[in-house]
Design a protein around this motif. Structure first.
Motif, PDB file in Angstrom:
ATOM      1  N   LEU A   1       0.828  -1.208   0.000  1.00  0.00           N
ATOM      2  CA  LEU A   1       0.000   0.000   0.000  1.00  0.00           C
ATOM      3  C   LEU A   1       0.862   1.259   0.000  1.00  0.00           C
ATOM      4  CD1 LEU A   1      -2.795  -1.044   2.521  1.00  0.00           C
ATOM      5  CD2 LEU A   1      -3.138  -0.521   0.105  1.00  0.00           C
ATOM      6  N   THR A   2       1.967   1.231   0.736  1.00  0.00           N
ATOM      7  CA  THR A   2       2.855   2.397   0.730  1.00  0.00           C
ATOM      8  C   THR A   2       3.507   2.575  -0.640  1.00  0.00           C
ATOM      9  OG1 THR A   2       4.841   1.217   1.496  1.00  0.00           O
ATOM     10  CG2 THR A   2       3.317   1.992   3.181  1.00  0.00           C
ATOM     11  N   VAL A   3       3.871   1.476  -1.291  1.00  0.00           N
ATOM     12  CA  VAL A   3       4.434   1.564  -2.650  1.00  0.00           C
ATOM     13  C   VAL A   3       3.408   2.160  -3.599  1.00  0.00           C
ATOM     14  CG1 VAL A   3       5.310   0.223  -4.601  1.00  0.00           C
ATOM     15  CG2 VAL A   3       5.996  -0.384  -2.271  1.00  0.00           C
ATOM     16  N   GLU A   4       2.166   1.707  -3.484  1.00  0.00           N
ATOM     17  CA  GLU A   4       1.100   2.180  -4.368  1.00  0.00           C
ATOM     18  C   GLU A   4       0.901   3.687  -4.239  1.00  0.00           C
ATOM     19  OE1 GLU A   4      -3.584   1.038  -5.366  1.00  0.00           O
ATOM     20  OE2 GLU A   4      -2.543   0.097  -3.682  1.00  0.00           O
ATOM     21  N   LEU A   5       0.923   4.190  -3.005  1.00  0.00           N
ATOM     22  CA  LEU A   5       0.732   5.629  -2.797  1.00  0.00           C
ATOM     23  C   LEU A   5       1.935   6.436  -3.287  1.00  0.00           C
ATOM     24  CD1 LEU A   5      -0.908   7.978  -1.634  1.00  0.00           C
ATOM     25  CD2 LEU A   5       0.195   7.533   0.580  1.00  0.00           C
ATOM     26  N   LEU A   6       3.129   6.010  -2.913  1.00  0.00           N
ATOM     27  CA  LEU A   6       4.322   6.778  -3.267  1.00  0.00           C
ATOM     28  C   LEU A   6       4.570   6.800  -4.772  1.00  0.00           C
ATOM     29  CD1 LEU A   6       6.737   5.700  -0.392  1.00  0.00           C
ATOM     30  CD2 LEU A   6       5.520   7.873  -0.637  1.00  0.00           C
ATOM     31  N   ALA A   7       4.073   5.778  -5.492  1.00  0.00           N
ATOM     32  CA  ALA A   7       4.289   5.719  -6.940  1.00  0.00           C
ATOM     33  C   ALA A   7       3.569   6.839  -7.685  1.00  0.00           C
ATOM     34  CB  ALA A   7       3.858   4.362  -7.488  1.00  0.00           C
ATOM     35  N   VAL A   8       2.554   7.441  -7.090  1.00  0.00           N
ATOM     36  CA  VAL A   8       1.861   8.551  -7.752  1.00  0.00           C
ATOM     37  C   VAL A   8       2.251   9.899  -7.142  1.00  0.00           C
ATOM     38  CG1 VAL A   8      -0.084   7.143  -8.488  1.00  0.00           C
ATOM     39  CG2 VAL A   8      -0.199   8.321  -6.284  1.00  0.00           C
ATOM     40  N   CYS A   9       3.163   9.871  -6.175  1.00  0.00           N
ATOM     41  CA  CYS A   9       3.689  11.123  -5.623  1.00  0.00           C
ATOM     42  C   CYS A   9       4.835  11.625  -6.500  1.00  0.00           C
ATOM     43  CB  CYS A   9       4.148  10.913  -4.184  1.00  0.00           C
ATOM     44  SG  CYS A   9       2.793  10.636  -3.008  1.00  0.00           S
ATOM     45  N   SER A  10       5.324  12.821  -6.181  1.00  0.00           N
ATOM     46  CA  SER A  10       6.350  13.444  -7.016  1.00  0.00           C
ATOM     47  C   SER A  10       7.758  13.280  -6.473  1.00  0.00           C
ATOM     48  CB  SER A  10       6.039  14.938  -7.178  1.00  0.00           C
ATOM     49  OG  SER A  10       4.775  15.122  -7.789  1.00  0.00           O
ATOM     50  N   VAL A  11       7.925  12.524  -5.403  1.00  0.00           N
ATOM     51  CA  VAL A  11       9.260  12.267  -4.867  1.00  0.00           C
ATOM     52  C   VAL A  11       9.989  11.357  -5.847  1.00  0.00           C
ATOM     53  CG1 VAL A  11      10.569  11.447  -2.884  1.00  0.00           C
ATOM     54  CG2 VAL A  11       8.281  12.408  -2.559  1.00  0.00           C
ATOM     55  N   ALA A  12      11.226  11.685  -6.191  1.00  0.00           N
ATOM     56  CA  ALA A  12      11.943  10.950  -7.237  1.00  0.00           C
ATOM     57  C   ALA A  12      13.379  10.687  -6.817  1.00  0.00           C
ATOM     58  CB  ALA A  12      11.913  11.743  -8.545  1.00  0.00           C
ATOM     59  N   GLY A  13      14.037   9.821  -7.580  1.00  0.00           N
ATOM     60  CA  GLY A  13      15.460   9.550  -7.401  1.00  0.00           C
ATOM     61  C   GLY A  13      15.790   8.885  -6.080  1.00  0.00           C
ATOM     62  N   LYS A  14      16.921   9.277  -5.498  1.00  0.00           N
ATOM     63  CA  LYS A  14      17.372   8.677  -4.242  1.00  0.00           C
ATOM     64  C   LYS A  14      16.363   8.908  -3.118  1.00  0.00           C
ATOM     65  CE  LYS A  14      22.387   8.808  -4.989  1.00  0.00           C
ATOM     66  NZ  LYS A  14      23.679   9.349  -4.471  1.00  0.00           N
ATOM     67  N   ALA A  15      15.762  10.087  -3.101  1.00  0.00           N
ATOM     68  CA  ALA A  15      14.776  10.386  -2.053  1.00  0.00           C
ATOM     69  C   ALA A  15      13.601   9.424  -2.125  1.00  0.00           C
ATOM     70  CB  ALA A  15      14.295  11.827  -2.183  1.00  0.00           C
ATOM     71  N   ALA A  16      13.165   9.114  -3.353  1.00  0.00           N
ATOM     72  CA  ALA A  16      12.050   8.183  -3.525  1.00  0.00           C
ATOM     73  C   ALA A  16      12.430   6.785  -3.070  1.00  0.00           C
ATOM     74  CB  ALA A  16      11.601   8.169  -4.980  1.00  0.00           C
ATOM     75  N   ARG A  17      13.621   6.329  -3.450  1.00  0.00           N
ATOM     76  CA  ARG A  17      14.051   4.987  -3.047  1.00  0.00           C
ATOM     77  C   ARG A  17      14.201   4.884  -1.542  1.00  0.00           C
ATOM     78  NH1 ARG A  17      17.181   5.756  -7.740  1.00  0.00           N
ATOM     79  NH2 ARG A  17      19.032   6.351  -6.519  1.00  0.00           N
ATOM     80  N   ARG A  18      14.767   5.916  -0.937  1.00  0.00           N
ATOM     81  CA  ARG A  18      14.964   5.915   0.513  1.00  0.00           C
ATOM     82  C   ARG A  18      13.620   5.924   1.237  1.00  0.00           C
ATOM     83  NH1 ARG A  18      18.497   9.487   0.477  1.00  0.00           N
ATOM     84  NH2 ARG A  18      17.154  11.308   0.751  1.00  0.00           N
TER      85      ARG A  18
END
Length: 322
Positions: A111-128
């Motif tokens: 569920l957290t992956v599903e939400l973050l995938a449509v957010c605008s956080v990208a790159g290392k910040a997104a992976r972290r």
């Protein structure tokens, strides 16, 4: 187990009506999750590749949850026998809650992956952020499982409180991290997509709040058949809201963001995007979308395909002339 001690929540003798209510809740939630699995399977190509990880996460969690509810039904159906007008539990009934925790150990991180995938956080910040929220979600479930199921079969109130507080720490981090990601993302998208993202987050985090409330019941009271029925119905309803309701809203966000990217010329999507029966963007094929607007202007506003072909032909002639 000492016969003078209250039974664990799953080993309640269930009256006919309450047994049927729990069975109805489990079957209803299972069918809803299976319907959502079919929806996620058939709609995953409605969004661009940029947001498709959200659809893939939804598809995986719907499949896992559907299988989990099938196992729950089998546990419930085989865990009781009808004697003198009541359903008497056997040890198989004990596995119903363990099956739920196994399901949540997989689906809550997704569920957290599903939400973050449509957010605008990208790159290392997104992976972290993705790694930390998935870990927090898993630890939230695992520590709650220790208190509710493992230590003294969930009857040790001290263990319930201690492990409940540890689980709550991960719960709080999850809230803070996800809300922070959503708040940073909303200004980067259109008003409709931002509203849908906000609504999806509210639905998810509100439904998350049901689980600790139900977890806390045995801390303050012995679990009776009526309480156990309420627990099962509450868990089933929260699962449907957190997975189906939230998933449909996130899919809407992904479609709206796809349409925004196509309209801005920063991405392509081969089919028109529709949301709530409203046309949001035209279909743009990748090979046509790569033609720069400046090229079209130099060629007199020719259609993208013709521009690409002319540009390629002209380039070929120039290479042939040299």
């Amino acid at each position: 187990m000492d016969p003078t001690e209250p039974p664990v929540p799953e080993l309640q003798t269930m009256p006919l009506g309450l047994y049927d209510v729990v069975q109805y809740a489990i079957l209803g939630a299972g069918f809803a999750l299976f319907a959502y699995f079919l929806y996620a399977l058939t709609s995953r190509d409605e969004v661009s590749a940029r947001y498709r990880p959200s659809s893939h996460a939804a598809l995986c969690l719907a499949a896992v949850a559907t299988v989990a509810y099938l196992l729950l039904y089998l546990d419930w159906d085989g865990g009781f026998r009808l004697e003198d007008g009541v359903y008497v539990p056997n040890e198989e009934a004990r596995t119903t809650e363990s099956t739920r925790y196994i399901d949540w150990s997989v689906t809550v991180p997704l569920l957290t992956v599903e939400l973050l995938a449509v957010c605008s956080v990208a790159g290392k910040a997104a992976r972290r952020l993705r790694s930390s929220t998935m870990a927090a979600a898993l630890l939230m479930i695992a520590t709650g499982y220790l208190g509710a199921q493992v230590l003294d079969q969930g009857r040790d109130r001290t263990a319930l409180v201690v492990w409940g507080l540890i689980s709550t720490a991960f719960f709080v981090y999850l809230y803070v991290a996800l809300i922070g990601a959503v708040r940073r993302s909303m200004p980067t998208m259109g008003p409709e997509a931002a509203t849908s993202l906000r609504n999806a987050t509210i639905v998810l985090l509100s439904s998350f709040g049901v689980y600790p409330l139900v977890y806390a019941v045995p801390v303050f009271a012995d679990v009776t058949p009526a309480w156990f029925t309420a627990m099962q119905v509450g868990y089933s309803a929260a699962d449907v809201v957190a997975k189906v309701g939230f998933g449909v809203l996130v899919h809407k966000v992904a479609k709206l963001r796809t349409a925004e990217d196509v309209a801005a010329g920063v991405d392509t999507h081969p089919e028109p995007v529709w949301s709530s029966n409203v046309h949001k963007s035209e279909g743009v094929l990748p090979e046509l979308g790569r033609v720069a607007p400046a090229v079209v202007d130099r060629l007199g506003g020719a259609p993208d395909g013709a521009a690409g072909r002319r540009s390629g032909t002209a380039a070929g002639r120039r290479r042939g002339d040299t």
